[in-house]
Each structure stands twice: as C-alpha cells, then as structure tokens.
Design a protein around this motif. Structure first.
Motif, short mmCIF file in Angstrom:
data_model
loop_
_atom_site.label_atom_id
_atom_site.label_comp_id
_atom_site.label_asym_id
_atom_site.label_seq_id
_atom_site.Cartn_x
_atom_site.Cartn_y
_atom_site.Cartn_z
N MET A 1 0.85 -1.18 0.00
CA MET A 1 0.00 0.00 0.00
C MET A 1 0.89 1.24 0.00
O MET A 1 1.86 1.31 0.74
N THR A 2 0.52 2.22 -0.82
CA THR A 2 1.31 3.45 -0.86
C THR A 2 0.86 4.39 0.27
O THR A 2 -0.24 4.24 0.83
N LEU A 3 1.72 5.35 0.56
CA LEU A 3 1.37 6.34 1.58
C LEU A 3 0.12 7.11 1.13
O LEU A 3 -0.75 7.42 1.95
N HIS A 4 0.01 7.39 -0.14
CA HIS A 4 -1.17 8.09 -0.67
C HIS A 4 -2.44 7.31 -0.33
O HIS A 4 -3.40 7.87 0.22
N ASP A 5 -2.45 6.02 -0.65
CA ASP A 5 -3.62 5.19 -0.38
C ASP A 5 -3.94 5.15 1.11
O ASP A 5 -5.10 5.25 1.52
N LYS A 41 3.97 8.53 -3.36
CA LYS A 41 4.28 7.37 -4.19
C LYS A 41 5.01 6.26 -3.43
O LYS A 41 5.09 5.14 -3.91
N TYR A 42 5.54 6.56 -2.25
CA TYR A 42 6.29 5.56 -1.49
C TYR A 42 5.37 4.50 -0.92
O TYR A 42 4.28 4.79 -0.42
N SER A 46 8.57 1.09 2.58
CA SER A 46 9.82 1.68 2.11
C SER A 46 10.07 3.07 2.71
O SER A 46 11.11 3.67 2.44
N LEU A 47 9.14 3.56 3.51
CA LEU A 47 9.38 4.83 4.20
C LEU A 47 10.34 4.59 5.35
O LEU A 47 10.07 3.79 6.24
N VAL A 51 14.23 8.91 4.60
CA VAL A 51 13.32 9.50 3.61
C VAL A 51 12.49 10.61 4.26
O VAL A 51 12.33 11.70 3.70
N LEU A 52 11.98 10.35 5.45
CA LEU A 52 11.17 11.34 6.14
C LEU A 52 12.00 12.57 6.54
O LEU A 52 11.52 13.70 6.43
N GLN A 53 13.24 12.35 6.96
CA GLN A 53 14.11 13.47 7.32
C GLN A 53 14.44 14.32 6.09
O GLN A 53 14.47 15.54 6.17
#
Length: 84
Positions: A1-5, A41-42, A46-47, A51-53
C-alpha cells in the motif's frame, strides 16, 4: 500500500470521525499540498527515517515556518503510528 492510499483511508476513518471540521480541512490541505506530492508514491514499508528526514529538510530549505513543519511532522507521526 502506498502512503497516498493509506492517507486517504486514514482521513476517512480517523480524521473525519475524530476531528472538528476546521481541523479536518487543515489536515486535508497539508496532506494534499505538502505530503502527497513528495511522499505519496512511497510504499509504506519503504518509508524510512532517512526519507522522512529528507522531506522535512526540504520543507526547511523551502523556507516554511517551524510551526508548519511541526504540523507536517505531527500528521505523519499520527498517521504512521496507526499504519503500524
């Protein structure tokens, strides 16, 4: 599942049920304008902290106020805690 979803699901199942209308609007705007264009899209798995920083650093470099950055961090923190 993507972060968007996931964020679309989270908005419907958490934000819209637990927060006042003004807060709902603020969350939706922050997610749509700031978070999704860069991180949507991530895949959730995979986050990484790296990536967040990088995302937060980008917002600092773009000149956003510390309060705005704190709001974005709070939204990501709350939503991702529920994703786990």
């Amino acid at each position: 599942m993507t972060l968007h979803d996931f964020l679309m699901f989270w908005q419907t199942e958490y934000v819209e049920l637990k927060l006042k209308p003004n807060s709902q609007y603020n969350y939706e705007s922050a997610i749509r304008i700031h978070i999704l264009p860069h991180l949507g899209k991530y895949k959730l798995r995979s986050l990484t902290p790296h990536v967040l920083q990088q995302f937060m650093n980008l917002k600092v470099r773009e000149g956003f106020a510390r309060q705005t950055i704190n709001i974005l961090a709070g939204i990501l923190n709350k939503s991702l805690k529920q994703a786990v």
